[in-house]
Every structure is written in structure tokens, then in C-alpha cells.
Design a protein around this motif. Sequence first.
Motif, PDB file in Angstrom:
ATOM      1  N   ALA A  67       5.192  -2.979  -9.819  1.00  0.00           N
ATOM      2  CA  ALA A  67       5.531  -4.403  -9.883  1.00  0.00           C
ATOM      3  C   ALA A  67       6.515  -4.796  -8.790  1.00  0.00           C
ATOM      4  O   ALA A  67       6.531  -5.945  -8.354  1.00  0.00           O
ATOM      5  CB  ALA A  67       6.107  -4.736 -11.257  1.00  0.00           C
ATOM      6  N   ALA A  68       7.350  -3.861  -8.336  1.00  0.00           N
ATOM      7  CA  ALA A  68       8.334  -4.168  -7.300  1.00  0.00           C
ATOM      8  C   ALA A  68       7.744  -4.102  -5.891  1.00  0.00           C
ATOM      9  O   ALA A  68       8.384  -4.530  -4.938  1.00  0.00           O
ATOM     10  CB  ALA A  68       9.522  -3.205  -7.407  1.00  0.00           C
ATOM     11  N   LEU A  69       6.516  -3.575  -5.770  1.00  0.00           N
ATOM     12  CA  LEU A  69       5.859  -3.563  -4.462  1.00  0.00           C
ATOM     13  C   LEU A  69       5.492  -4.983  -4.067  1.00  0.00           C
ATOM     14  O   LEU A  69       5.287  -5.845  -4.929  1.00  0.00           O
ATOM     15  CB  LEU A  69       4.569  -2.732  -4.525  1.00  0.00           C
ATOM     16  CG  LEU A  69       4.706  -1.229  -4.640  1.00  0.00           C
ATOM     17  CD1 LEU A  69       3.333  -0.611  -4.914  1.00  0.00           C
ATOM     18  CD2 LEU A  69       5.318  -0.639  -3.382  1.00  0.00           C
ATOM     19  N   PRO A  70       5.363  -5.247  -2.775  1.00  0.00           N
ATOM     20  CA  PRO A  70       4.860  -6.573  -2.389  1.00  0.00           C
ATOM     21  C   PRO A  70       3.429  -6.730  -2.917  1.00  0.00           C
ATOM     22  O   PRO A  70       2.731  -5.720  -3.151  1.00  0.00           O
ATOM     23  CB  PRO A  70       4.898  -6.544  -0.864  1.00  0.00           C
ATOM     24  CG  PRO A  70       5.002  -5.129  -0.472  1.00  0.00           C
ATOM     25  CD  PRO A  70       5.629  -4.395  -1.623  1.00  0.00           C
ATOM     26  N   PRO A  71       2.959  -7.950  -3.130  1.00  0.00           N
ATOM     27  CA  PRO A  71       1.606  -8.147  -3.666  1.00  0.00           C
ATOM     28  C   PRO A  71       0.545  -7.415  -2.842  1.00  0.00           C
ATOM     29  O   PRO A  71      -0.402  -6.863  -3.400  1.00  0.00           O
ATOM     30  CB  PRO A  71       1.394  -9.658  -3.604  1.00  0.00           C
ATOM     31  CG  PRO A  71       2.739 -10.260  -3.415  1.00  0.00           C
ATOM     32  CD  PRO A  71       3.635  -9.215  -2.864  1.00  0.00           C
ATOM     33  N   GLU A  72       0.732  -7.381  -1.536  1.00  0.00           N
ATOM     34  CA  GLU A  72      -0.232  -6.685  -0.671  1.00  0.00           C
ATOM     35  C   GLU A  72      -0.250  -5.185  -0.968  1.00  0.00           C
ATOM     36  O   GLU A  72      -1.286  -4.539  -0.879  1.00  0.00           O
ATOM     37  CB  GLU A  72       0.104  -6.925   0.807  1.00  0.00           C
ATOM     38  CG  GLU A  72       0.087  -8.374   1.231  1.00  0.00           C
ATOM     39  CD  GLU A  72       1.389  -9.127   0.932  1.00  0.00           C
ATOM     40  OE1 GLU A  72       1.418 -10.345   1.150  1.00  0.00           O
ATOM     41  OE2 GLU A  72       2.370  -8.496   0.478  1.00  0.00           O
ATOM     42  N   GLY A  73       0.899  -4.623  -1.334  1.00  0.00           N
ATOM     43  CA  GLY A  73       0.982  -3.214  -1.682  1.00  0.00           C
ATOM     44  C   GLY A  73       0.222  -2.909  -2.962  1.00  0.00           C
ATOM     45  O   GLY A  73      -0.454  -1.883  -3.068  1.00  0.00           O
ATOM     46  N   ARG A  74       0.330  -3.806  -3.942  1.00  0.00           N
ATOM     47  CA  ARG A  74      -0.420  -3.621  -5.184  1.00  0.00           C
ATOM     48  C   ARG A  74      -1.924  -3.686  -4.920  1.00  0.00           C
ATOM     49  O   ARG A  74      -2.706  -2.937  -5.502  1.00  0.00           O
ATOM     50  CB  ARG A  74       0.015  -4.651  -6.221  1.00  0.00           C
ATOM     51  CG  ARG A  74       1.458  -4.434  -6.675  1.00  0.00           C
ATOM     52  CD  ARG A  74       1.833  -5.285  -7.873  1.00  0.00           C
ATOM     53  NE  ARG A  74       1.795  -6.723  -7.631  1.00  0.00           N
ATOM     54  CZ  ARG A  74       2.814  -7.431  -7.146  1.00  0.00           C
ATOM     55  NH1 ARG A  74       3.950  -6.840  -6.829  1.00  0.00           N
ATOM     56  NH2 ARG A  74       2.708  -8.741  -6.983  1.00  0.00           N
ATOM     57  N   GLN A  75      -2.332  -4.571  -4.006  1.00  0.00           N
ATOM     58  CA  GLN A  75      -3.751  -4.667  -3.641  1.00  0.00           C
ATOM     59  C   GLN A  75      -4.232  -3.383  -2.966  1.00  0.00           C
ATOM     60  O   GLN A  75      -5.334  -2.899  -3.235  1.00  0.00           O
ATOM     61  CB  GLN A  75      -3.984  -5.872  -2.726  1.00  0.00           C
ATOM     62  CG  GLN A  75      -3.780  -7.199  -3.413  1.00  0.00           C
ATOM     63  CD  GLN A  75      -3.733  -8.368  -2.437  1.00  0.00           C
ATOM     64  OE1 GLN A  75      -3.794  -8.206  -1.226  1.00  0.00           O
ATOM     65  NE2 GLN A  75      -3.596  -9.568  -2.992  1.00  0.00           N
ATOM     66  N   VAL A  76      -3.394  -2.816  -2.104  1.00  0.00           N
ATOM     67  CA  VAL A  76      -3.762  -1.567  -1.422  1.00  0.00           C
ATOM     68  C   VAL A  76      -3.902  -0.442  -2.446  1.00  0.00           C
ATOM     69  O   VAL A  76      -4.858   0.341  -2.387  1.00  0.00           O
ATOM     70  CB  VAL A  76      -2.747  -1.212  -0.312  1.00  0.00           C
ATOM     71  CG1 VAL A  76      -2.984   0.192   0.222  1.00  0.00           C
ATOM     72  CG2 VAL A  76      -2.819  -2.230   0.810  1.00  0.00           C
ATOM     73  N   LEU A  77      -2.983  -0.346  -3.402  1.00  0.00           N
ATOM     74  CA  LEU A  77      -3.103   0.686  -4.445  1.00  0.00           C
ATOM     75  C   LEU A  77      -4.406   0.534  -5.221  1.00  0.00           C
ATOM     76  O   LEU A  77      -5.063   1.531  -5.544  1.00  0.00           O
ATOM     77  CB  LEU A  77      -1.921   0.628  -5.401  1.00  0.00           C
ATOM     78  CG  LEU A  77      -0.645   1.323  -4.961  1.00  0.00           C
ATOM     79  CD1 LEU A  77       0.456   1.115  -5.999  1.00  0.00           C
ATOM     80  CD2 LEU A  77      -0.869   2.805  -4.732  1.00  0.00           C
ATOM     81  N   ALA A  78      -4.790  -0.692  -5.520  1.00  0.00           N
ATOM     82  CA  ALA A  78      -6.057  -0.927  -6.236  1.00  0.00           C
ATOM     83  C   ALA A  78      -7.236  -0.470  -5.384  1.00  0.00           C
ATOM     84  O   ALA A  78      -8.170   0.157  -5.896  1.00  0.00           O
ATOM     85  CB  ALA A  78      -6.191  -2.405  -6.594  1.00  0.00           C
ATOM     86  N   ARG A  79      -7.191  -0.743  -4.083  1.00  0.00           N
ATOM     87  CA  ARG A  79      -8.270  -0.298  -3.185  1.00  0.00           C
ATOM     88  C   ARG A  79      -8.334   1.228  -3.119  1.00  0.00           C
ATOM     89  O   ARG A  79      -9.417   1.811  -3.093  1.00  0.00           O
ATOM     90  CB  ARG A  79      -8.076  -0.856  -1.778  1.00  0.00           C
ATOM     91  CG  ARG A  79      -8.581  -2.252  -1.629  1.00  0.00           C
ATOM     92  CD  ARG A  79      -8.712  -2.604  -0.143  1.00  0.00           C
ATOM     93  NE  ARG A  79      -8.556  -4.032  -0.022  1.00  0.00           N
ATOM     94  CZ  ARG A  79      -7.505  -4.646   0.490  1.00  0.00           C
ATOM     95  NH1 ARG A  79      -6.520  -3.955   1.009  1.00  0.00           N
ATOM     96  NH2 ARG A  79      -7.442  -5.955   0.523  1.00  0.00           N
TER      97      ARG A  79
END
Length: 159
Positions: A70-82
Motif C-alpha cells: 500500500a505504501a508503494l506508488p500506484p505504478e509500483g502496485r501495478q508492476v507487482l500485479a504484472r
Amino acid sequence: MRSVRSRLFLLAPLLLAGWLVACEPAPAQTTAEPTTPEQTSRGQRGREAPASSVPTARDPVSGLPWITRAALPPEGRQVLARIAQGGPFPYRKDGAAFGNRERLLPRQPGGHYREYTVPTPGETDRGARRIVCGGVPVTRTAECYYTADHYASFRRIAP
């Protein structure tokens, strides 16, 4: 002249020892932050946990500080999902081997770590933000690290 040199020769190791002691980092505060962001240092109904069960603020394996998803930038959360889906990745270098030349991550055999670009809004190139994950297959996100400063520092992403 000779006595000045001999005094400097004797004084140099003392100065070096003093400098090393002064520059040594302070010990980690074990009561300030939990081992993982999801844990707390309090027991049920707000009671304090015993001091021996108070977790630390760093990953015990890597010694790096934790960061929650949750503390990652939104783009980081998207990368983790990818990464969890196995792609697709927008950058050609995404999924390439990360050599860990800085030696900030735990030592592993070559090819263990893979790096992925975390886009930075407003940047025209890949920017400095990356997620580095270890292990196989590429969809494994249990051992991932985030850097916002192009490998100068890392934080372990809480699983």
C-alpha cells in the motif's frame, strides 16, 4: 621533525578508531516499528505485548527496512500485479537479470534477481524507480524489493 612524524604516526590509528566509532550507525529501534507493516507491537484489546515479542523494523534476512504494498506508488502496485501475472511488461529490459553489483540485496547465484521498471509520471525515460524480485518463476513476488533511487537503496516489500 622526527618527533612530529612519530607523534603523527601514533596519533593516526587513534583518530581512525575514533572516527569509526563516531560513524557507526545507531542500533535499530526494535520498539518503534513492527517486523512487517501488518504486525503491531500491541496485543489484543490494546495491551502491550511483552518486550521479547516486539518485532523489529527490518527484514531479518536482508536487514533492509520494510515497505508495504500500500505504501508503494500506484505504478509500483501495478508492476507487482504484472509480475504476478507473468506480464506483459512495457519496457524491453523488464524481467532482465539484476546483477546485484551494489551488494545491497542478499547474495544469491547469478540470474536469481530480475528487475522491473516502475514508471515515474512526467519522466521521458525509464526513470530511477525499480522493483527487483528474486526466485523462479518470474511470477513469484514473495521476495521483492523496491528502489526509488536507481539501486542506491532498497526496501523489502512485505509479502
